[in-house]
Design a protein around this motif. Structure first.
Motif, PDB file in Angstrom:
ATOM      1  N   ASP A 176       0.704  -1.382  -0.223  1.00  0.00           N
ATOM      2  CA  ASP A 176      -0.031   0.076  -0.059  1.00  0.00           C
ATOM      3  C   ASP A 176       0.805   1.143  -0.034  1.00  0.00           C
ATOM      4  O   ASP A 176       0.213   2.458  -0.437  1.00  0.00           O
ATOM      5  CB  ASP A 176      -1.055  -0.079   1.123  1.00  0.00           C
ATOM      6  CG  ASP A 176      -0.417   0.018   2.527  1.00  0.00           C
ATOM      7  OD1 ASP A 176       0.917  -0.554   2.592  1.00  0.00           O
ATOM      8  OD2 ASP A 176      -0.845   0.236   3.440  1.00  0.00           O
ATOM      9  N   ALA A 177       1.988   1.257   0.281  1.00  0.00           N
ATOM     10  CA  ALA A 177       2.960   2.595   0.309  1.00  0.00           C
ATOM     11  C   ALA A 177       3.892   2.614  -0.767  1.00  0.00           C
ATOM     12  O   ALA A 177       4.568   3.413  -0.785  1.00  0.00           O
ATOM     13  CB  ALA A 177       3.768   2.477   1.728  1.00  0.00           C
ATOM     14  N   GLU A 178       3.802   1.846  -1.769  1.00  0.00           N
ATOM     15  CA  GLU A 178       4.673   1.865  -3.042  1.00  0.00           C
ATOM     16  C   GLU A 178       4.652   3.130  -3.598  1.00  0.00           C
ATOM     17  O   GLU A 178       5.665   3.798  -4.136  1.00  0.00           O
ATOM     18  CB  GLU A 178       4.142   0.939  -4.095  1.00  0.00           C
ATOM     19  CG  GLU A 178       5.288   0.949  -5.184  1.00  0.00           C
ATOM     20  CD  GLU A 178       5.128  -0.481  -5.778  1.00  0.00           C
ATOM     21  OE1 GLU A 178       5.824  -0.326  -7.072  1.00  0.00           O
ATOM     22  OE2 GLU A 178       4.815  -1.406  -5.506  1.00  0.00           O
ATOM     23  N   SER A 179       3.355   3.939  -3.539  1.00  0.00           N
ATOM     24  CA  SER A 179       3.508   5.274  -4.197  1.00  0.00           C
ATOM     25  C   SER A 179       4.252   6.301  -3.553  1.00  0.00           C
ATOM     26  O   SER A 179       4.592   7.215  -3.882  1.00  0.00           O
ATOM     27  CB  SER A 179       1.950   5.544  -4.558  1.00  0.00           C
ATOM     28  OG  SER A 179       1.490   5.788  -3.242  1.00  0.00           O
ATOM     29  N   LEU A 180       4.534   6.195  -2.156  1.00  0.00           N
ATOM     30  CA  LEU A 180       5.510   7.067  -1.524  1.00  0.00           C
ATOM     31  C   LEU A 180       6.877   7.200  -1.629  1.00  0.00           C
ATOM     32  O   LEU A 180       7.530   7.915  -1.468  1.00  0.00           O
ATOM     33  CB  LEU A 180       5.257   6.544  -0.011  1.00  0.00           C
ATOM     34  CG  LEU A 180       3.689   6.630   0.541  1.00  0.00           C
ATOM     35  CD1 LEU A 180       3.722   6.243   2.095  1.00  0.00           C
ATOM     36  CD2 LEU A 180       3.216   8.022   0.369  1.00  0.00           C
ATOM     37  N   VAL A 181       7.350   5.905  -2.526  1.00  0.00           N
ATOM     38  CA  VAL A 181       8.789   5.915  -2.768  1.00  0.00           C
ATOM     39  C   VAL A 181       8.945   6.788  -3.984  1.00  0.00           C
ATOM     40  O   VAL A 181       8.253   6.610  -5.183  1.00  0.00           O
ATOM     41  CB  VAL A 181       9.122   4.128  -2.791  1.00  0.00           C
ATOM     42  CG1 VAL A 181      10.684   4.244  -3.362  1.00  0.00           C
ATOM     43  CG2 VAL A 181       8.955   3.526  -1.870  1.00  0.00           C
ATOM     44  N   PRO A 182       9.999   7.514  -4.039  1.00  0.00           N
ATOM     45  CA  PRO A 182      10.317   8.272  -5.302  1.00  0.00           C
ATOM     46  C   PRO A 182      10.424   7.587  -6.430  1.00  0.00           C
ATOM     47  O   PRO A 182      11.147   6.258  -6.239  1.00  0.00           O
ATOM     48  CB  PRO A 182      11.765   8.944  -5.031  1.00  0.00           C
ATOM     49  CG  PRO A 182      11.854   9.061  -3.499  1.00  0.00           C
ATOM     50  CD  PRO A 182      10.965   7.744  -3.044  1.00  0.00           C
ATOM     51  N   ALA A 183       9.858   7.967  -7.498  1.00  0.00           N
ATOM     52  CA  ALA A 183       9.884   7.066  -8.774  1.00  0.00           C
ATOM     53  C   ALA A 183      11.051   6.500  -9.179  1.00  0.00           C
ATOM     54  O   ALA A 183      11.229   5.426  -9.699  1.00  0.00           O
ATOM     55  CB  ALA A 183       9.166   8.188  -9.947  1.00  0.00           C
TER      56      ALA A 183
END
Length: 158
Positions: free
Chosen positions: A81-88
């Protein structure tokens, strides 16, 4: 940036990842030199690089960049659920396997490093670093040793 930081904590507090609610999350991004600047830039973008901790050798081919607790929690949950928090840029390197997240990794200073006898025993047991890649020594590598609270850390090969 602070608003985003609060958002990270709110998302992670509700996650099911181990240790989210207890203890301080620690770890390091382990990368070959060719990806180091990309990793540092991505961590600095979110203020996730641990302050007062230098980039250090992890093994013969990789360096470790210590991550602050907020970033460690997000990286522990990477792939959920937190993958979008990691810079691309960092997420892409993690997905490709070019870099990896070493949860729980703490840098052991020279003063706290294992004795030469302990380092030799670790190397003999297969838990040591590369030891002889620079032409000598049986070193224990940056991934072995005893951390705070007596927890033993063991470096894992790529």
């Amino acid at each position: 940036r602070r608003v985003h930081g609060a958002k990270c904590l709110a998302v992670l507090a509700g996650s099911s990842m181990p240790g989210a609610a207890s203890g301080v999350a620690v770890g390091a991004v382990v990368a070959p030199k060719r990806h180091l600047q990309t990793v540092i830039k991505a961590l600095d973008e979110r203020q996730w690089r641990k302050k007062r901790t230098k980039v250090h050798e992890y093994d013969c081919e990789h360096l470790a960049v210590a991550v602050a607790p907020e970033g460690a929690r997000a990286l522990d949950a990477f792939g959920s659920d937190a993958e979008s928090l990691v810079p691309a840029p960092l997420a892409a390197l993690l997905r490709d396997g070019a870099v990896r997240w070493a949860t729980g990794h703490r840098h052991v200073s020279a003063a706290a490093a294992p004795s030469p006898a302990a380092a030799a025993a670790a190397a003999a047991s297969g838990r040591g670093g590369c030891g002889g890649c620079d032409g000598g020594g049986a070193g224990a590598g940056a991934g072995t040793g005893t951390g705070a609270g007596g927890a033993e850390g063991v470096g894992v090969g790529w």
